[in-house]
Design a protein around this motif. Structure first.
Motif, PDB file in Angstrom:
ATOM      1  N   VAL A 128     -16.000  73.960  26.920  1.00 12.99           N
ATOM      2  CA  VAL A 128     -15.957  73.692  25.722  1.00 12.99           C
ATOM      3  C   VAL A 128     -16.970  72.293  25.643  1.00 12.99           C
ATOM      4  O   VAL A 128     -18.247  72.513  24.754  1.00 12.99           O
ATOM      5  N   THR A 129     -16.415  72.044  26.117  1.00 10.21           N
ATOM      6  CA  THR A 129     -17.646  70.374  26.792  1.00 10.21           C
ATOM      7  C   THR A 129     -18.995  70.478  27.290  1.00 10.21           C
ATOM      8  O   THR A 129     -18.864  71.361  27.924  1.00 10.21           O
ATOM      9  N   ASP A 130     -19.298  69.738  26.847  1.00  6.01           N
ATOM     10  CA  ASP A 130     -21.182  70.240  27.192  1.00  6.01           C
ATOM     11  C   ASP A 130     -21.140  69.273  28.987  1.00  6.01           C
ATOM     12  O   ASP A 130     -20.816  68.234  29.004  1.00  6.01           O
ATOM     13  N   LEU A 131     -20.909  70.013  30.008  1.00  4.53           N
ATOM     14  CA  LEU A 131     -20.555  69.500  31.230  1.00  4.53           C
ATOM     15  C   LEU A 131     -22.439  69.227  31.521  1.00  4.53           C
ATOM     16  O   LEU A 131     -23.616  70.188  31.433  1.00  4.53           O
ATOM     17  N   HIS A 132     -22.578  68.022  32.024  1.00  4.16           N
ATOM     18  CA  HIS A 132     -24.100  67.393  33.191  1.00  4.16           C
ATOM     19  C   HIS A 132     -24.077  67.090  33.850  1.00  4.16           C
ATOM     20  O   HIS A 132     -22.483  66.422  34.837  1.00  4.16           O
ATOM     21  N   ALA A 133     -25.045  66.867  35.501  1.00  9.16           N
ATOM     22  CA  ALA A 133     -24.529  66.721  36.660  1.00  9.16           C
ATOM     23  C   ALA A 133     -25.649  65.625  36.414  1.00  9.16           C
ATOM     24  O   ALA A 133     -26.938  65.796  35.975  1.00  9.16           O
ATOM     25  N   GLN A 134     -24.783  64.180  37.320  1.00  5.03           N
ATOM     26  CA  GLN A 134     -25.611  63.070  37.781  1.00  5.03           C
ATOM     27  C   GLN A 134     -25.249  63.187  38.861  1.00  5.03           C
ATOM     28  O   GLN A 134     -24.426  63.373  40.005  1.00  5.03           O
ATOM     29  N   LEU A 135     -26.987  63.162  39.941  1.00  2.00           N
ATOM     30  CA  LEU A 135     -26.831  62.641  41.484  1.00  2.00           C
ATOM     31  C   LEU A 135     -27.014  61.561  42.123  1.00  2.00           C
ATOM     32  O   LEU A 135     -28.248  60.808  41.214  1.00  2.00           O
ATOM     33  N   ARG A 136     -26.245  60.942  42.949  1.00  2.00           N
ATOM     34  CA  ARG A 136     -26.231  59.656  42.484  1.00  2.00           C
ATOM     35  C   ARG A 136     -26.383  59.931  44.775  1.00  2.00           C
ATOM     36  O   ARG A 136     -25.491  59.611  45.599  1.00  2.00           O
ATOM     37  N   PHE A 137     -28.417  59.322  44.762  1.00  2.00           N
ATOM     38  CA  PHE A 137     -28.578  59.187  45.923  1.00  2.00           C
ATOM     39  C   PHE A 137     -28.950  57.820  46.306  1.00  2.00           C
ATOM     40  O   PHE A 137     -29.350  57.126  45.952  1.00  2.00           O
ATOM     41  N   GLU A 138     -28.103  58.318  47.480  1.00  2.00           N
ATOM     42  CA  GLU A 138     -28.756  56.769  48.187  1.00  2.00           C
ATOM     43  C   GLU A 138     -30.295  57.034  49.102  1.00  2.00           C
ATOM     44  O   GLU A 138     -30.150  57.932  49.873  1.00  2.00           O
ATOM     45  N   VAL A 139     -30.219  55.336  48.917  1.00  2.00           N
ATOM     46  CA  VAL A 139     -31.861  55.269  49.203  1.00  2.00           C
ATOM     47  C   VAL A 139     -32.842  55.424  50.387  1.00  2.00           C
ATOM     48  O   VAL A 139     -33.567  56.045  50.918  1.00  2.00           O
ATOM     49  N   PRO A 140     -31.012  55.241  51.552  1.00  2.00           N
ATOM     50  CA  PRO A 140     -32.048  54.942  53.091  1.00  2.00           C
ATOM     51  C   PRO A 140     -31.690  56.205  53.513  1.00  2.00           C
ATOM     52  O   PRO A 140     -32.441  56.003  55.240  1.00  2.00           O
ATOM     53  N   MET A 141     -31.619  57.424  52.701  1.00  2.00           N
ATOM     54  CA  MET A 141     -31.377  58.855  53.465  1.00  2.00           C
ATOM     55  C   MET A 141     -33.477  59.272  53.542  1.00  2.00           C
ATOM     56  O   MET A 141     -33.709  60.016  52.794  1.00  2.00           O
ATOM     57  N   LEU A 142     -34.097  59.107  54.537  1.00  2.00           N
ATOM     58  CA  LEU A 142     -35.587  59.217  54.036  1.00  2.00           C
ATOM     59  C   LEU A 142     -35.625  60.865  54.404  1.00  2.00           C
ATOM     60  O   LEU A 142     -36.646  61.091  53.697  1.00  2.00           O
ATOM     61  N   ASP A 143     -34.920  61.343  55.289  1.00  2.00           N
ATOM     62  CA  ASP A 143     -35.237  62.138  55.375  1.00  2.00           C
ATOM     63  C   ASP A 143     -34.733  63.447  54.831  1.00  2.00           C
ATOM     64  O   ASP A 143     -34.947  65.117  54.466  1.00  2.00           O
TER      65      ASP A 143
END
Length: 385
Positions: A128-143
Motif C-alpha cells: 500500500v505504501t508508495d515506494l520509490h527508489a533512489q540510487l546513491r552513486f559513488e562518483v569515483p566509479m568512472l567505468d
C-alpha cells in the motif's frame, strides 16, 4: 478496485492553516467534498488527530530488513514487504528507499543494487505504501557511468544522489585507510586488492568533473531529479547546481546550507539529527538550520520513527508552529520530489493521512491513497462500528 468512501468525523484535522475539527471525506483514494459522497461511511475519530501522510525523501532503514544478519540476503522481496510494514506503522505513506551503488561492495555494491531494484519492481504493486527508489552513486566509479545510467532507466529510477566516500586524505598521503581490513573482509574481498582498487579510483579523480557533466546531462534528459549528499562548502553546492543537481541532502556546514538556500535549491536534513539535538558525527546541527529557515524537508535517514518525532519536537519547542513543522515531513518533501498530488489534506489530493492519538501521539492508523496500510486495535474498533 476503488477504495470505499469514508467520512472521518470528530478528529482535529491538520489543514494548511492549522488544526480544525472538521469532517474529512475520502472518495476513490482522494480527499473530496463531502457533498459529493452522500453514501460515505462515517467513522468517529473523536480524541484523535488526522495529519497529512509523511513523505520520506531519503531513508535507508529498509536495509536491516533485507539483511537481518550478515549474509542473510536471499529473499529481498519479503525483506521489502517487512520494511513497508515498518514504514506504515510510522505514518510514512510515500517512501524513497536510498540504495547505494558503490565501490564499497556488499550491500552497497552494484550487484546488490540491481537485486534491490528488481525486488522493488516485484513488490511495489502488492503493497500500500508508495515506494520509490533512489540510487546513491559513488562518483569515483568512472567505468560504471554508462552502466549506472542504463540501470536507472531500466527500472524507472527518478531519484539519484551523488556521493564520494573514498578516503582521499589517507590515499593522498599514501596511508592505509582506517578500518580497511575489516571492511574488506566483511564484503569477502582481499584487503590488499580492496586498497589497490581504491587507489586506482583515487588516481583518476581529475577525470570525474567532466564525466559528471555528461552523466548529469543524460540523467536530466531521462527525467531524473538529482541531489548531492553531504555538501561541505558553498563551492561544492555551486558546482553541483551548475550540473542541474538541485537537491542538497544533509549539508555538513552552515555555508553549504546557506548556499543552497541562496540558489533556491531543495535542502533535505536528517530528522534523527533534530531528535538528537545535533549531528552524530559533528556536522552542523539540523535543529539550528531549521530554526534559521534553511530546511525544506526532514527525512528519516536511518530511523523511520524520527520524522514524526522531529515534527512534534519542533512544534512543542516553538521553533515552528505545528503546520510548519509537519510541512517539513509532508508537503515540503512532496513538492521537492515533484509529487504534487500529495502532501496536504486539501480537496483533490491523494488521501494520504496519519491518525494519531491526540494525547499520546501514537499512530493509530495510516492510509495511503485511501487504503489502510497500518491500523491499531483501538482505531480499528472505530472503523468497524
Amino acid at each position: 478496485m476503488m477504495a470505499p468512501g469514508l467520512r472521518l468525523k470528530g478528529a482535529r484535522v491538520l489543514l494548511p492553516d492549522g488544526l480544525a475539527r472538521v469532517p474529512l471525506t475520502i472518495c476513490d483514494g482522494v480527499v473530496c467534498d463531502g457533498a459529493t459522497a452522500p453514501d460515505a461511511r462515517d467513522v468517529d475519530l473523536t480524541g484523535y488527530l488526522v495529519m497529512p501522510g509523511i513523505v520520506d525523501a531519503h531513508g535507508d532503514g529498509f536495509e536491516r530488513h533485507l539483511a537481518p544478519r550478515r549474509g542473510a540476503m536471499k529473499d529481498l522481496d519479503q525483506g521489502l514487504v517487512a520494511a513497508e510494514a515498518e514504514l506504515a506503522a510510522n505514518g510514512i505513506t510515500t517512501a524513497v528507499l536510498a540504495q547505494f551503488y558503490s565501490w564499497e561492495g556488499g550491500m552497497r555494491g552494484p550487484d546488490f543494487a540491481t537485486r534491490v531494484l528488481a525486488a522493488l519492481d516485484a513488490v511495489r504493486d502488492s503493497v500500500v505504501t508508495d515506494l520509490h527508489a533512489q540510487l546513491r552513486f559513488e562518483v569515483p566509479m568512472l567505468d560504471d557511468y554508462g552502466t549506472f545510467r542504463a540501470l536507472a532507466a531500466a527500472h524507472g529510477v527518478r531519484h539519484v544522489v551523488f556521493n564520494d566516500h573514498l578516503p582521499h586524505d589517507a590515499l593522498d598521503k599514501g596511508k592505509r585507510p582506517p578500518r580497511l581490513t575489516g571492511h574488506a573482509l566483511r564484503i569477502g574481498k582481499n584487503p590488499d586488492t580492496h586498497l589497490s582498487d581504491m587507489q586506482a579510483l583515487h588516481a583518476r579523480m581529475d577525470e570525474v568533473p567532466a564525466a559528471l557533466d555528461d552523466l548529469c546531462a543524460g540523467l536530466a534528459a531521462d527525467g531524473v531529479r538529482m541531489g548531492s549528499h553531504d555538501d561541505r562548502s558553498a563551492q561544492d553546492r555551486a558546482a553541483w547546481r551548475g550540473r542541474g543537481v538541485r537537491i542538497s541532502e544533509f549539508p555538513e556546514t552552515l555555508a553549504a546550507a546557506e548556499a543552497a538556500r541562496e540558489g533556491d535549491d531543495l535542502v533535505i536534513l536528517g530528522a534523527p539529527n533534530v531528535v538528537r539535538g545535533g549531528s552524530h558525527n559533528g556536522n552542523v546541527s539540523a535543529l539550528d538550520l531549521v530554526a534559521m529557515g534553511l530546511c525544506d524537508a526532514l527525512a528519516s535517514d536511518y530511523h523511520y520513527p524520527s520524522p514524526r518525532r522531529a515534527a512534534f519536537l519542533l512544534a512543542d519547542s516553538g521553533v515552528l508552529d505545528l503546520p510548519g513543522a509537519w510541512w517539513l515531513i509532508s508537503g515540503g518533501p512532496a513538492q521537492g520530489l515533484g509529487l504534487t498530488d500529495r502532501g496536504d489534506l486539501t480537496r483533490g489530493k491523494r488521501a494520504d493521512l496519519v491518525v494519531l492519538d491526540a494525547e499520546t501521539r501514537r499512530i493509530g492508523a495510516t492510509l495511503s491513497g485511501g487504503r489502510v496500510s497500518y491500523m491499531s486495535g483501538a482505531v480499528a474498533a472505530r472503523f468497524l462500528r
